[in-house]
Design a protein around this motif. Structure first.
Motif, PDB file in Angstrom:
ATOM      1  N   TRP A  62       0.804  -1.164   0.025  1.00 18.66           N
ATOM      2  CA  TRP A  62      -0.001   0.020   0.009  1.00 18.66           C
ATOM      3  C   TRP A  62       0.884   1.244  -0.063  1.00 18.66           C
ATOM      4  CZ3 TRP A  62      -1.035  -4.323   2.834  1.00 18.66           C
ATOM      5  CH2 TRP A  62      -2.146  -5.020   2.713  1.00 18.66           C
ATOM      6  N   VAL A  63       0.726   2.279  -0.714  1.00 20.16           N
ATOM      7  CA  VAL A  63       1.149   3.257  -0.931  1.00 20.16           C
ATOM      8  C   VAL A  63      -0.034   4.625  -0.562  1.00 20.16           C
ATOM      9  CG1 VAL A  63       2.714   5.083  -2.131  1.00 20.16           C
ATOM     10  CG2 VAL A  63       2.875   2.599  -2.451  1.00 20.16           C
ATOM     11  N   HIS A  64       0.104   5.273   0.486  1.00 19.84           N
ATOM     12  CA  HIS A  64      -1.031   5.907   0.803  1.00 19.84           C
ATOM     13  C   HIS A  64      -0.469   7.713   1.084  1.00 19.84           C
ATOM     14  CE1 HIS A  64      -4.755   6.836   2.869  1.00 19.84           C
ATOM     15  NE2 HIS A  64      -4.135   7.778   3.580  1.00 19.84           N
ATOM     16  N   ALA A 113       6.738  13.822   1.938  1.00 25.25           N
ATOM     17  CA  ALA A 113       6.252  13.736   0.521  1.00 25.25           C
ATOM     18  C   ALA A 113       7.334  13.907  -0.519  1.00 25.25           C
ATOM     19  CB  ALA A 113       5.199  14.718   0.248  1.00 25.25           C
ATOM     20  N   PHE A 114       8.466  14.695  -0.075  1.00 19.78           N
ATOM     21  CA  PHE A 114       9.605  15.057  -0.924  1.00 19.78           C
ATOM     22  C   PHE A 114      10.895  14.153  -0.697  1.00 19.78           C
ATOM     23  CE2 PHE A 114       6.741  18.714  -1.470  1.00 19.78           C
ATOM     24  CZ  PHE A 114       6.913  19.135  -2.675  1.00 19.78           C
ATOM     25  N   VAL A 149       0.158   8.943  -6.382  1.00 19.12           N
ATOM     26  CA  VAL A 149      -0.109   9.129  -5.108  1.00 19.12           C
ATOM     27  C   VAL A 149       1.051  10.132  -4.361  1.00 19.12           C
ATOM     28  CG1 VAL A 149      -0.068   8.005  -2.807  1.00 19.12           C
ATOM     29  CG2 VAL A 149      -1.219   6.775  -4.419  1.00 19.12           C
ATOM     30  N   ILE A 150       2.073   9.815  -5.006  1.00 21.07           N
ATOM     31  CA  ILE A 150       3.254  10.677  -4.181  1.00 21.07           C
ATOM     32  C   ILE A 150       2.953  12.325  -4.833  1.00 21.07           C
ATOM     33  CG2 ILE A 150       5.545  11.176  -4.482  1.00 21.07           C
ATOM     34  CD1 ILE A 150       5.873   7.821  -4.630  1.00 21.07           C
ATOM     35  N   GLU A 151       2.675  12.122  -6.147  1.00 18.10           N
ATOM     36  CA  GLU A 151       2.555  13.466  -6.655  1.00 18.10           C
ATOM     37  C   GLU A 151       1.274  14.173  -5.930  1.00 18.10           C
ATOM     38  OE1 GLU A 151       3.368  17.093  -8.879  1.00 18.10           O
ATOM     39  OE2 GLU A 151       4.616  15.117  -8.514  1.00 18.10           O
ATOM     40  N   ASP A 152       0.118  13.497  -5.706  1.00 14.03           N
ATOM     41  CA  ASP A 152      -1.144  14.137  -4.895  1.00 14.03           C
ATOM     42  C   ASP A 152      -0.521  14.690  -3.614  1.00 14.03           C
ATOM     43  OD1 ASP A 152      -2.692  13.180  -6.939  1.00 14.03           O
ATOM     44  OD2 ASP A 152      -3.236  11.231  -5.716  1.00 14.03           O
TER      45      ASP A 152
END
Length: 155
Positions: A62-64, A113-114, A149-152
């Protein structure tokens, strides 16, 4: 004196043999075959999520994104706690402190996130591997869903 030396030698030999029989996962997964399965992307109450399910449909990773905190969590099924989730990509390898939730049976890491590791995961050449001591490695293909997801979490 001779029996003390012999006992020490026997202990050393036994320790060496025991250490040799322990198998450790390879640290280079560049030729490992990714697990067959599919990624999916979906909205979540607090952000978005990508899930990798194996060919039988069982979720394996899962990547959340939690938008409010701009944090990405990555989780995989586990039967017990482990101090680290080791991540291998074609450009970066790192062990990340993990937490275990017995209610969900998941081992989870939390990243900003970064974090460069996230970029390494989504741009890895053909595969990314997630390993925990004592469990078989999970090697997955780097499809677009985790990147989304990461970009979100970054906007």
């Amino acid at each position: 004196m001779k029996s003390t030396i012999a006992a020490a030698f026997a202990l050393t030999a036994a320790s060496s043999l025991g250490a040799q029989s322990v198998t450790t996962p390879p640290t280079d997964f560049s030729v490992a075959t990714p697990l067959a399965g599919n990624w999916s992307y979906a909205q979540a109450a607090d952000g978005t999520e990508a899930v990798f399910a194996n060919a039988a449909g069982a979720p394996q990773l899962w990547v959340h994104c939690t938008r409010a905190t701009r944090r990405i969590s990555i989780a995989k099924p586990a039967s017990a706690a482990a101090p680290l989730l080791d991540i291998w990509t074609s450009s970066l390898q790192r062990g990340v402190a993990a937490s275990f939730n017995p209610a969900t049976g998941r081992l989870t890491i939390d990243l900003a996130a970064f974090d460069p590791l996230l970029d390494a995961i989504v741009t890895s050449r053909g595969r990314a591997a997630f390993t925990v001591a004592g469990q078989p490695p999970l090697v997955v293909p780097p499809w677009a869903e985790p990147a989304r997801v990461i970009e979100d979490c970054r906007v």
